[in-house]
Design a protein around this motif. Structure first.
Motif, short mmCIF file in Angstrom:
data_model
loop_
_atom_site.label_atom_id
_atom_site.label_comp_id
_atom_site.label_asym_id
_atom_site.label_seq_id
_atom_site.Cartn_x
_atom_site.Cartn_y
_atom_site.Cartn_z
N ASN A 197 8.51 -13.82 -10.90
CA ASN A 197 7.96 -12.74 -10.08
C ASN A 197 7.03 -11.90 -10.94
OD1 ASN A 197 9.01 -9.51 -9.07
ND2 ASN A 197 7.65 -10.81 -7.88
N ARG A 198 5.83 -11.68 -10.44
CA ARG A 198 4.88 -10.85 -11.19
C ARG A 198 4.31 -9.76 -10.29
NH1 ARG A 198 4.53 -12.79 -16.06
NH2 ARG A 198 5.13 -14.96 -16.31
N ASN A 199 4.31 -8.57 -10.82
CA ASN A 199 3.80 -7.43 -10.06
C ASN A 199 2.64 -6.80 -10.81
OD1 ASN A 199 5.89 -6.88 -7.81
ND2 ASN A 199 7.12 -7.28 -9.62
N LEU A 200 1.58 -6.58 -10.09
CA LEU A 200 0.41 -5.92 -10.66
C LEU A 200 0.33 -4.52 -10.07
CD1 LEU A 200 -2.07 -6.34 -12.46
CD2 LEU A 200 -3.23 -7.35 -10.50
N VAL A 201 0.54 -3.54 -10.93
CA VAL A 201 0.55 -2.15 -10.47
C VAL A 201 -0.87 -1.59 -10.64
CG1 VAL A 201 1.52 0.13 -10.85
CG2 VAL A 201 2.96 -1.89 -11.11
N LEU A 202 -1.51 -1.29 -9.50
CA LEU A 202 -2.93 -0.94 -9.57
C LEU A 202 -3.18 0.56 -9.72
CD1 LEU A 202 -4.20 -3.33 -6.74
CD2 LEU A 202 -4.22 -3.71 -9.20
N THR A 203 -2.24 1.38 -9.28
CA THR A 203 -2.45 2.83 -9.37
C THR A 203 -1.15 3.51 -9.80
OG1 THR A 203 -1.73 3.33 -7.12
CG2 THR A 203 -4.04 2.72 -7.39
N ASP A 204 -1.22 4.81 -10.05
CA ASP A 204 -0.02 5.60 -10.29
C ASP A 204 0.76 5.74 -8.99
OD1 ASP A 204 -0.64 6.01 -12.92
OD2 ASP A 204 -1.74 7.87 -12.54
N GLY A 205 2.03 6.12 -9.11
CA GLY A 205 2.82 6.44 -7.93
C GLY A 205 3.49 5.25 -7.26
N CYS A 206 3.39 4.07 -7.87
CA CYS A 206 4.02 2.88 -7.29
C CYS A 206 5.33 2.59 -8.02
CB CYS A 206 3.14 1.65 -7.48
SG CYS A 206 1.46 1.85 -6.95
N GLN A 207 6.20 1.86 -7.33
CA GLN A 207 7.43 1.43 -7.99
C GLN A 207 7.73 -0.01 -7.63
OE1 GLN A 207 10.91 3.85 -7.25
NE2 GLN A 207 12.23 2.37 -8.29
N ALA A 208 8.03 -0.81 -8.63
CA ALA A 208 8.40 -2.20 -8.38
C ALA A 208 9.73 -2.49 -9.06
CB ALA A 208 7.33 -3.15 -8.91
N ASP A 209 10.63 -3.13 -8.33
CA ASP A 209 11.87 -3.62 -8.92
C ASP A 209 11.85 -5.13 -8.85
OD1 ASP A 209 13.81 -1.29 -9.50
OD2 ASP A 209 12.98 -0.79 -7.53
N SER A 210 12.20 -5.75 -9.95
CA SER A 210 12.17 -7.20 -10.01
C SER A 210 13.44 -7.66 -10.71
CB SER A 210 10.93 -7.63 -10.80
OG SER A 210 10.87 -9.03 -10.90
N VAL A 211 14.29 -8.34 -9.96
CA VAL A 211 15.61 -8.68 -10.50
C VAL A 211 15.89 -10.17 -10.36
CG1 VAL A 211 18.07 -8.12 -10.44
CG2 VAL A 211 16.40 -6.42 -9.64
N PRO A 212 15.68 -10.93 -11.40
CA PRO A 212 16.06 -12.33 -11.35
C PRO A 212 17.51 -12.52 -11.81
CG PRO A 212 14.65 -11.92 -13.25
CD PRO A 212 15.00 -10.59 -12.65
N ASN A 213 18.25 -13.36 -11.10
CA ASN A 213 19.64 -13.65 -11.48
C ASN A 213 19.85 -15.16 -11.49
OD1 ASN A 213 20.96 -10.96 -11.51
ND2 ASN A 213 20.30 -10.95 -9.38
N LEU A 214 20.58 -15.60 -12.48
CA LEU A 214 20.87 -17.03 -12.58
C LEU A 214 22.35 -17.18 -12.86
CD1 LEU A 214 19.54 -19.83 -12.69
CD2 LEU A 214 18.96 -19.39 -15.07
N ASP B 200 0.84 -1.21 0.00
CA ASP B 200 0.00 0.00 0.00
C ASP B 200 0.87 1.25 0.00
OD1 ASP B 200 -2.35 -1.46 0.03
OD2 ASP B 200 -2.35 -1.61 2.21
N ALA B 201 0.22 2.38 -0.09
CA ALA B 201 0.91 3.69 -0.14
C ALA B 201 1.97 3.78 0.94
CB ALA B 201 -0.10 4.81 0.02
N GLY B 202 3.19 4.19 0.56
CA GLY B 202 4.24 4.43 1.53
C GLY B 202 4.97 3.20 2.03
N GLN B 203 4.49 2.02 1.71
CA GLN B 203 5.13 0.80 2.21
C GLN B 203 6.32 0.38 1.36
OE1 GLN B 203 1.74 -2.05 2.41
NE2 GLN B 203 2.60 -2.59 4.40
N GLU C 95 0.43 6.04 -3.54
CA GLU C 95 1.65 6.84 -3.68
C GLU C 95 2.78 6.26 -2.83
OE1 GLU C 95 1.35 9.30 -5.91
OE2 GLU C 95 3.51 9.62 -5.72
N GLY C 96 3.91 6.05 -3.46
CA GLY C 96 5.08 5.60 -2.71
C GLY C 96 5.10 4.12 -2.37
N ALA C 97 4.16 3.35 -2.88
CA ALA C 97 4.21 1.91 -2.65
C ALA C 97 5.40 1.35 -3.41
CB ALA C 97 2.92 1.24 -3.13
N ARG C 98 6.22 0.57 -2.70
CA ARG C 98 7.47 0.13 -3.30
C ARG C 98 7.67 -1.35 -3.04
NH1 ARG C 98 13.02 1.89 -3.96
NH2 ARG C 98 13.67 0.47 -5.60
N ALA C 99 7.85 -2.12 -4.11
CA ALA C 99 8.13 -3.54 -3.97
C ALA C 99 9.48 -3.85 -4.59
CB ALA C 99 7.05 -4.37 -4.67
N VAL C 100 10.23 -4.70 -3.90
CA VAL C 100 11.51 -5.15 -4.44
C VAL C 100 11.53 -6.68 -4.36
CG1 VAL C 100 14.01 -5.14 -4.15
CG2 VAL C 100 12.70 -3.07 -3.62
#
Lengths: 252, 393
Positions: free
Chosen positions: B296-313, B240-243, B271-276
């Motif tokens: 890894n799948r991210n569903l961005v529901l609103t503006d203002g969110c940021q998701a980083d998804s980094v798979p390494n093998l 959620d926002a800010g998390q 706003e400010g929701a951040r997933a890594v």
């Protein structure tokens, strides 16, 4: 009594080179009890017509009107159109992972009827509709269209048609990619619907093959974004023999 | 007696040598190995260090979470010393957070599931935070004896600043379902290192659900004590926002014929929701015939969110069955919404169905029926709070 009336419909899509007009003045009236076939070559705008009636956001209506029993369809949202009695069987039904067919059908039926279906008869109705279209009851527990074969997706579309009982069904190339057995099953589903009384069908197809199983009252040749010629079932036979060349040449 | 069973396995794993992966600094207890980060290090660059609220400070505390447990017959929970935890073969701290947790926890809690136990009901451990005044350091060992079959559910709730190092030892041929729920108050901060050592022919399914907290950063590390082990790591998060919600996974294929499957799915809103999400897999030379897949799948529901998804093998042998990964960050699929709406379903309801579907796939795989219902309810509650209202706006 229901009538879908399309008058001088103009529709554009946005391309990299700006807006491009696909439908260039389509006029058609589908009354209940009538089955209309729209036939045309690839790229003639048949699918655009189907999606425009359903309200897909990709298509922008730039002129003309669409009414269902006098109500302005173009002013309605996608879901309002469905609740008003329109149904689009899609050429490429969409997969919705994690949403079961059972849940999807119940939610749709509830939305369209304005009340939840009766629990006692509903499960049976679902299984009957699936079964009639050659899908066993296990499909109701699967995710919507996920992992379905091309034929199963089309059967699922027609099962929905049978369950939701709209006033007018638009079938967008429901016959494409079907083997002959599946084609017969799907055609029977459409015929069952059409014979339900007060139902209109707009059948969009590239081939005449499906018209051996679904008898149209009217056939329209669709070329370059509009109806080039209209006639009875005999027009389909003529197209079968002669193809679209004559119309395509005339439209240039 | 099970201690004797486990010790050789632990010793064997240590012999496989230090991690050559550039993504992971050398693990160890010594704090000197883990200086205070600047934020530019590979393992820290996604984490807002200031919001860790003291979890990186070398400061003692004797605060605890409040423990409520349900232990089926035969299962024990006992305090042990830090030394005993080491002897059992706990994972070395991978970062400063875990090193501090071990240094200050003042001993570990050992959850012991005896060999060949067949638990008909889950082990439940409810951990409740009682305030932000003091940091809580935690050290936990979960030991599943050989051929045992168990489900362990750990729930984190309340208000806390909590950092823990947890080791899960899954004995040969054992089957463990481990479910962790992180549902903290909005101002809590939680860091956790979870090390899972999978015994020969053992199967572990670890499911992690992160819903609440100002900042949650968990690092799950899997290694194999013998061939034939199978690890499935599932994660679901709702940001959620800010998390700031960060999940770091590292599967170290230390033995041949082992399997790993990682699936993490999250939704972000506000706003400010951040997933890594960091998903690292290392296939060592010895790990022939292994199979791994991470997603890894991210569903961005609103503006203002940021998701980083980094798979390494990282692959040190080509003699494997298969290795792959997938990562996606996207908004609602317009075609899915159109399809549902074309059947009369209102937009807000269509969105609800799509998000449900997105998570249902995963919840179905958790494999603990009584929990699935609750997890669905958790998702439902999140949706009620946000997606429905946003959809109608």
């Amino acid at each position: 009594m229901s009538t879908l009336e399309i008058k001088d419909l103009h529709v554009s899509v946005t391309t990299e080179d700006g807006p491009k007009e696909i439908l260039k003045g389509v006029t058609l009236t589908i009354k209940d009890g009538e089955t209309h076939a729209i036939m045309g070559p690839n790229g003639s705008g048949k699918s655009t017509l189907a999606y425009s009636i359903a309200g897909h956001p990709k298509y922008e209506v730039t002129g003309g009107s669409v009414t269902l029993d006098g109500e302005d369809v173009l002013a309605m949202s996608v879901d309002e159109r469905a609740r008003a009695g329109l149904f689009l069987a899609m050429q490429y039904p969409v997969e919705v992972p994690g949403v079961s067919v059972a849940n999807f059908l119940r939610t749709a039926k509830t939305a369209i009827d304005g009340e939840a279906p009766k629990l006692r008869t509903w499960v049976k109705d679902v299984n009957t509709a699936l079964g009639a279209n050659g899908l066993d009851a296990s499909f109701s527990q699967r995710s919507v269209n996920e992992g379905f074969s091309g034929g199963e997706k089309k059967r699922h579309e027609i099962a929905q048609l049978n369950l939701l009982q709209p006033k007018v069904a638009v079938l967008d190339e429901t016959d494409s990619g079907l083997d002959i057995d599946a084609l017969k099953v799907v055609s029977e589903g459409v015929n069952t619907f059409a014979q339900g009384g007060d139902k209109g069908v707009l059948l969009i197809t590239h081939y005449t093959r499906i018209l051996r199983y679904i008898k149209p009252d009217f056939v329209h040749v669709f070329v370059a974004g509009k109806v080039a010629e209209s006639g009875g079932a005999e027009l389909a036979e003529q197209l079968e023999a002669e193809g679209y060349d004559k119309y395509v040449a005339a439209a240039r | 007696m099970t201690v004797i069973d486990e010790t050789p396995a632990a010793a064997q794993a240590v012999e496989t040598g230090k991690v050559s992966s550039h993504l992971h600094p050398e693990p160890g207890y010594d704090l000197a190995l883990h200086p205070v980060p600047t934020g530019r290090e590979e393992i820290w660059r996604f984490t807002p260090l200031k919001r860790l609220q003291g979890l990186l400070d070398d400061q003692a505390s004797d605060a605890h979470l409040s423990w409520t447990t349900q232990l089926p017959a035969g299962v024990t929970l006992t305090p042990i010393s830090g030394e005993e935890a080491r002897e059992l073969g706990e994972f070395l701290p991978f970062d400063r957070l875990a090193a501090l947790a071990v240094a200050h926890a003042g001993g570990a809690m050992l959850l012991d599931i005896p060999a060949e136990a067949e638990l008909d009901e889950p082990v439940r451990i409810d951990l409740e935070g009682t305030g932000l005044d003091q940091v809580v350091w935690g050290q936990v060992i979960v030991r599943v004896g050989r051929f045992a079959r168990a489900t362990v559910v750990i729930e984190h709730r309340g208000q806390a600043r909590y950092s823990h190092a947890t080791t899960v030892l899954v004995g040969d041929g054992a089957q463990l379902d481990l479910v962790t729920l992180n549902d903290w108050s909005d101002d809590s901060v939680h860091a956790g290192q979870v090390g899972i050592r999978v015994g020969r022919d053992a199967r572990v399914r670890a499911s992690e659900f992160t819903i609440g907290g100002d900042l949650v950063r968990t690092s799950t590390n899997v290694e194999y004590a013998g061939p034939g082990g199978d690890a499935e790591l599932l994660g679901l998060y709702f940001v959620d926002a800010g998390q700031h919600i960060e999940h770091r996974l590292f599967v170290d294929h230390t033995a041949p014929k082992t399997k790993s499957n990682v699936t993490y799915k999250g939704a972000l809103q506000g706003e400010g929701a951040r997933a890594v999400w960091i998903g690292n897999v290392l296939i060592r030379k010895v790990a022939e015939g292994i199979e791994t897949y991470e997603e890894n799948r991210n569903l961005v529901l609103t503006d203002g969110c940021q998701a980083d998804s980094v798979p390494n093998l990282e692959i040190e042998t080509g003699e494997i069955e298969g290795a792959g990964h997938a990562s996606a960050i996207g908004r609602f699929d317009d075609e899915q919404l159109f399809y549902l709406r074309s059947r009369g379903i209102e937009e807000s309801e269509a969105r609800r169905l799509v998000v449900h579907g997105f998570f249902n796939d995963l919840i179905r795989r958790v494999g603990v029926p009584e929990l699935e219902e609750r997890l669905r309810a958790v998702v439902e509650a999140e949706l009620e709070r946000h997606v429905l209202t946003d959809g109608q706006a």
